[in-house]
Design a protein around this motif. Sequence first.
Motif, PDB file in Angstrom:
ATOM      1  N   TYR A  95       0.842  -1.207   0.000  1.00  0.00           N
ATOM      2  CA  TYR A  95       0.000   0.000   0.000  1.00  0.00           C
ATOM      3  C   TYR A  95       0.873   1.251   0.000  1.00  0.00           C
ATOM      4  O   TYR A  95       0.538   2.255  -0.605  1.00  0.00           O
ATOM      5  CB  TYR A  95      -0.923   0.005   1.223  1.00  0.00           C
ATOM      6  N   ALA A 115      -5.320   3.291  -0.163  1.00  0.00           N
ATOM      7  CA  ALA A 115      -4.168   2.849   0.625  1.00  0.00           C
ATOM      8  C   ALA A 115      -4.052   3.638   1.929  1.00  0.00           C
ATOM      9  O   ALA A 115      -3.663   3.099   2.960  1.00  0.00           O
ATOM     10  CB  ALA A 115      -2.891   2.970  -0.197  1.00  0.00           C
ATOM     11  N   GLN A 124       0.531  -0.301   6.168  1.00  0.00           N
ATOM     12  CA  GLN A 124       0.644   0.069   4.754  1.00  0.00           C
ATOM     13  C   GLN A 124       2.015  -0.281   4.178  1.00  0.00           C
ATOM     14  O   GLN A 124       2.127  -0.623   3.008  1.00  0.00           O
ATOM     15  CB  GLN A 124       0.393   1.574   4.595  1.00  0.00           C
ATOM     16  N   GLY A 142      -8.175  -3.333  -0.276  1.00  0.00           N
ATOM     17  CA  GLY A 142      -7.555  -3.290  -1.602  1.00  0.00           C
ATOM     18  C   GLY A 142      -8.427  -3.929  -2.672  1.00  0.00           C
ATOM     19  O   GLY A 142      -8.516  -3.429  -3.795  1.00  0.00           O
TER      20      GLY A 142
END
Lengths: 299, 758
Positions: A95, A115, A124, A142
């Motif tokens: 992310y 993200a 992340q 996601g």
Amino acid sequence: MSAHAPAGLARTEMVCPKTIAEACAVLAQAHRDKRAASLLAGGTDVIVDRHLMPIEKARPLDLVVDLTGVDELTAISERDVAGERHLVFGGGVTYWQLRTDRRVLAAIPMLDAMAKDVGAVQIQTRGTLAGNIATASPAADGVPALMALDGVVKLVSEGGARTVPLDQFFLAYRKTVLAAGELIAEIDVRVPLPGARVTWRKVGTRLAQAISKVALAGVIEEERGTITRARFGVASVAAVTHPLGGVRALAEGKTFKALDRATVDAAIDLEIKPIDDVRSTGAYRLHVAKALVWRALAP
Amino acid sequence: MTSRVDRTVGKNVSRVDGHAKVTGQAVYVDDLTTPGALFGGTVRSAVARGTLRGIRKDPSFDWTGITVVTAADIPGDNVVALIEDDQPLLAKDAIRHVYEPVALVACDDPVRLQQAIAAITLDVEPLPPVLSIEDAEAKKQIIYGKDNVQKRYVIEHELGGKTIDELILACDVVVTGRYAVHHQEQMYIEPQGMVAHWQEAGEGAEAGVGDGVHVTGSLQCPFYVHKAMKRAFALEGDRVHIGQAVTGGGFGGKEEYPSILAAHAALLSKVAGKPVRMIYGRKEDIEATTKRHPARIEITTGCTKAGELVALKVECAMDGGAYVTLTPVVLSRGILHAAGAYKWKHARIHGWAVATNTPPNGAFRGFGAPQTIWAIERHMDRIAEKLGKDPLTLRQQNLLAIGAVTVTGQTLTQSVGVVECIEKAVKSSDYFAKRAAYAKPSPAAGSRTRTRRGIGAAVFMHGAGFTGSGERRLKGKVQVDLEPGGRLRVRSASTDIGQGTETIFRQIAADAAELPFDTIEIETPNTSNVPDSGPTVASRTVMVVGSIVGKGAKMIADRVRASGTGDFATLADALLAREKKVSTLVEYEPPVAVQWNDDTYRGDAYPCYAWACDIAEVEVDLDTFETKVIGFWAAQDIGKAIHPIMCAGQVEGGTLQAIGWALYENLVMKDGHILNARMTNYVIPTSKDAPPFTTFLVEHPFSGGPSGAKGVGELPMDGGAPAIAAAVEQAIGALCNDLPLLPEDLFRAKSKSQVARS
């Protein structure tokens, strides 16, 4: 050291392949040897799950295949598909990469927005797209975003490769088409056309470190007032991340003005029956899902 | 005389514990290295109510090296000594809540420990459980006493031979309301933990370690644990040594429960013959330890058409959980705050706590007051609505003030800064202009994100120190010793649990003694080397214990200075050389004027009150019903801010905890089981959810506190929820009488009100 010890890790072998091919070979061998194997990408699911598992329920884990050393998996590239621009993410793309890659930020800011809503910075930087997909949680952040972008996953094994559109990847709650010995090598997404209405909205339990109650990603494209493309991914309203195909079918080919809230709501009613759980209620989830879809589609 | 020393009270000196905590060097209980220690764990009930028929160990499991203890192994009384003797340390016959401890297990390997716990089966014959206040009141099952009531209090004020109902009905305007609040988990950052070992006679003499049992852990009140341990092990006090490890937060949650955990660790250690560490994980901590009491509060009031409050009737029911723990004291503080910060001519406040088959509820920041203040503040808004008045104006019209009399008959004589609190919060927030603006219809149509704003206020007070004659009975003590080099050592049982006691006591002692800040040492609390200063609770640490810290430090410093001329250190060393030990033990004396009658519940309920006005501004998404707090103004009269940054931290942190209680937290229970015992799904706000705070520390000094200080610990927990609710109510127009106000609750309330309207 908490009283809740990670279950059975002492008996687990760990291997660190450097290439996708090597990882696939290790997985295939483990499968032939009937050893319980787990892929380790960011570790944000597999490690937490094993930590929380009650000791009496802990499954043995013979082998962990650590993918963090496979550089091919962290690449972000571009390709042209039938005149349309696509981005291709290696399965190990994090992310944090989405939040910092210039091409991603310029082409699909929605992925940056998504993200930012994942866990917090620590998660992340560890969590990966393939990990999010493979875990197959209906609350994944996601997955809905990638689904709305017409995501297609490339599954690689010792025997070869195949591609599966994300909206066909999930079979049931936490069940996917991923076969033993396969790993998610790539995710291909289509870059929305300039001027597309691109939506990301996560309704979580709080602003960070939150699991979604509902999250909606949407890509709406139009040509002279007619909707040419209406793609969605919605989290936490069904056993799997849901593409809302009925709403897509309803909207594509119509003008914005030809859509009304009641018709769209009715289409959603046919597709999802969200449940009550510890985080939220089914009634609330359905209400919010409808409101968010309407925000994306309203004239 | 000595040269002048810079005073530190009122200044933001560096926290003495800051460096060690920020650099990770502070030693919490889980960091203690105890050679040879076993890991201890707990076998708990999985049913809410039943009869324990037996405890079975799986014969196919390898029990080598594993210690298992049950109630039969307790050498003293199988009770958690506190108020009532109803709670066993380990259940023997009756099971009264899910997660009730039944057996304890110790092993040198944490994984085998978990396997051993799983290999023990409890044979329990289930009985129908009582799971709510209403269940308990219905008395279909009697689980406590003869009517399920753990405690009952009544306050009557100026009824003049009439009933409160008659007095209310004689008023122009009568308003009735019913309000409810829910559980709250303390969620201190460090879960509970204890390490115990036994020292045989003579063994530790060289190292100065006493005989008997030693327990060190995360706790607020070392002498509560000491009392419970004496009883459980039938030991004299000098054989029980309770020490505090660096403690990562308490919020009341480490007031009563550490007694249980300490006794468990010590019992395992005694039977196993080795040190035992029992450190809870988060899940076990949330499941097993105490929570804030849920409550249902019915209020009926009478007032004049002009808005003058006349008569108040409160009926307050609290859920005590399976055992009494500190419930009577929580209930007492609850009803003593139920009238709010207002003048009433007549009042009757009736409170009772019932037993349920849920984990015991206990101490939590605010201690009953957040529950009743929620109700009275929401009710003030209901009255304002009925009168068509601004809710804050109604409050201002009826405020207690110096010279006014509370519902217990207490005449306020000093330190009432509530008017200044309101002025500051109103001006800074622009409350009246915003309240008027947000009352107008919806914002621009067509905007795809639909939100509405609202602003709301709460005015409240919190009694500082123990209720009624508590301090008089307790006789809290502090010892101050002179040490070489002219240093002073303060010995008190007041624990620093993250709120800054060590720093603040140094400030108070240094200023009182007119000595530099860094010449003051604070002894780490251990029952063997500090006197009993009373528990670290009730916003009493600075006001009560702090006042005798200052007194003791001054007494020692005065003796040194009176012993001759010269610099302080030289005089001190000479005095020490002559007298060997220079020390003073100071006992707290409550102000003589404070008089309280426990039988009639009349008199001075608290020596003084801290006062406050909270104003919350929110933005609610009309589709998702998420509430974002976009501004929060807290003006709080705490007498004197000894350390302004830490006081502001208490105000912001306490307010955020109140915001959490209102908007995020929700303990989900089913059949007495907690379904969300994780930080992932028991949702507290993060820094990202915190609003921008504007904090005003208002200082109307109290003559009985050090430099005028009153309590600040609990006050900020009291007003946040009702202020938020008032703002949310204005934003979305749905009634918010019950906590929590999760998006799902607001959605349901709004759907209902729409159905009602159509």
